[in-house]
Scaffold this active site. Structure first.
Site, short mmCIF file in Angstrom:
data_model
loop_
_atom_site.label_atom_id
_atom_site.label_comp_id
_atom_site.label_asym_id
_atom_site.label_seq_id
_atom_site.Cartn_x
_atom_site.Cartn_y
_atom_site.Cartn_z
CB SER A 288 39.28 37.22 30.60
OG SER A 288 40.48 37.57 31.21
CG ASN A 289 38.85 37.85 36.11
OD1 ASN A 289 39.83 38.28 36.25
ND2 ASN A 289 40.27 36.08 35.82
NE ARG A 290 32.22 41.35 35.40
CZ ARG A 290 31.71 42.25 34.68
NH1 ARG A 290 31.81 43.23 34.04
NH2 ARG A 290 30.45 41.97 34.18
CB SER A 291 41.18 40.76 38.14
OG SER A 291 42.84 41.50 38.33
CB ALA B 185 41.73 38.09 39.18
#
Ligand code: PMT
Length: 399
Positions: free
Chosen positions: A209-212, A276
């Protein structure tokens, strides 16, 4: 007279900018508002209650223990009558009182007892303004929905130059009007907003995943709904409450987001893609949790569907807005994506800048269009950035 009949509580605190509160009072009453002034004791060192009483023809709320209020509970009554409470100028001390909920003067008691929207316009020395303690207090207030009107940059009473000057009174009035009378320029429009990250599973318990955080997309959804649009929010996993009046579809993976967006596409006038989305996902998802000894050391990846590129192919008259989070060659990279995905606007965040991009309450963006224009938006709370983007969308819808 657009504030006709609106009851506004004006809190004045002990800053050299307190004299500007008189002009603010005049601007509000000129627009038809009924203004009740509340002063902290420190404010009376800079300006007198008599001046405000003469201008409003009403007693200033000042002393909680005054006999004048003995027959009723003054702070409760004042807060219940108000449509909005504005604190301008707001000192570091009053901001801390409000953030901590210290009910130790008339103004902070009113704040605690009030259920109306609150606008706070800080004014102080630049070093005080930038101190993490002050910024944390402002963040607490923002998180509670208080509208902060950022101070301006410029020479300060201390002789220093920096951010801390009370915002222009016109900006404070605009913020008050924005809260009390949001423009309805998106009425009748259906806007689909995507927000948050996607999660691409490796097995039932692990994912890429990512930091959004979803804050940017949720701010766009909230602002669009406040401006009269019907809003469909397709959201990846976030910890945020759904803004009032917004229909939400929760998704987890890029594939689910693709399907949810495509299913609603035909009914939309505008799509704003703040999410994102993961560009790649694991080629294989294990059905059962991988054991430590089974865990692969290398993960084979495959591309996810590019949702926005697909929308660009099916564009028609629909307005498409993308976001690009970049660290290098921000404008050039964002422009390439704008062209490749056939967009009307691209919002470029320089995520290497403090206060911009992932999981911040503020953002620093440039809005690019296909004609080569670039609108530079200063560092602002995401809710205000959302309104700047929607101003551009509303202008495109009028064409
Ligand atoms: O959520 P926050 O914590 O508030 O942070 C905000 C944000 C930084 C996530 C947001 O403002 C932002 O920049 N979102 C886009 C992130 C990004 O870099 O996107 P991208 O460059 O990978 O993609 C460009 C555009 O194509 C985006 O609008 C994206 O939604 C879309 N896209 C990308 C890949 C894909 N498979 N499908 C897509 O639709």
């Amino acid at each position: 007279m657009n504030l006709q009949g609106k009851r506004i509580l004006l809190g004045v605190t002990g800053s050299i900018a307190a004299y500007k509160a008189m002009e603010l009072l005049r601007l509000l009453t000129k627009r038809g508002a009924e203004v009740q002034v509340v002063m902290t004791e420190a404010a009376t060192k800079f300006v007198t209650p008599l001046t405000f009483e003469t201008l409003t023809r009403q007693p200033v709320l000042l002393d909680m223990w005054s006999l004048a209020y003995s027959h009723r509970i003054g702070h409760i009554e004042a807060s219940q009558r108000a449509d909005l409470c504005v604190v301008a100028p707001a000192t570091a001390r009053t901001i801390a009182r409000l953030a901590l909920g210290l009910a130790d003067d008339f103004l902070s008691c009113i704040y605690l007892a009030s259920r109306c929207p609150v606008v706070v316009a800080p004014a102080m020395d630049c070093d005080m303004y930038e101190h993490p303690a002050l910024q944390e207090n402002l963040k607490r207030l923002r998180d509670r929905g208080v509208r902060i009107v950022e101070p301006d940059l410029g020479p300060l009473a201390s002789g220093l130059v920096g951010r801390g000057r009370l915002a222009e009174l016109a900006d404070i009035v605009a913020a008050i009007e924005g809260v009390l009378l949001p423009v309805q320029d998106l009425e009748g429009r259906i806007i689909l907003v995507t927000a948050g990250p996607t999660r691409e599973p490796l097995d039932p318990v692990r994912y890429l995943s990512n930091r959004s955080s979803g804050k940017m997309g949720y701010a766009v959804a909230e602002a669009a709904a406040a401006r009269g649009a019907r809003v469909i929010l397709v959201s990846g996993p976030t910890a945020l409450p759904v803004p009032p009046g917004v229909d939400v579809i929760h998704v987890e993976t890029a594939q689910e987001m693709y399907e949810a967006v495509l299913a609603k596409l035909a009914m939309t006038h505008v799509v704003i893609k703040a999410a994102a989305v993961a560009d790649y996902r694991p080629k294989q998802k294990a059905e059962r949790k991988l054991k430590k000894e089974q865990t692969v050391r290398e993960i084979a990846l495959e591309p996810t569907p590019d949702i926005l590129a697909e929308l660009g192919r099916q564009k028609g008259h629909r307005i498409l807005v993308g976001f690009a989070a970049e660290t290098d060659d921000v404008v050039a990279n964002a422009r390439k994506k704008l062209q490749r995905k056939n967009l009307d606007l691209m919002v470029a965040n320089d995520v290497s800048q403090p206060g911009a991009g992932f999981d911040t309450d503020t953002n620093l963006v440039k809005i690019l269009d296909p004609q080569g224009n670039i609108e530079e938006v200063p560092l602002l709370p995401k809710r205000q950035v959302a309104d700047r983007i929607l101003d551009r969308v509303a202008a495109l819808l009028k064409k």
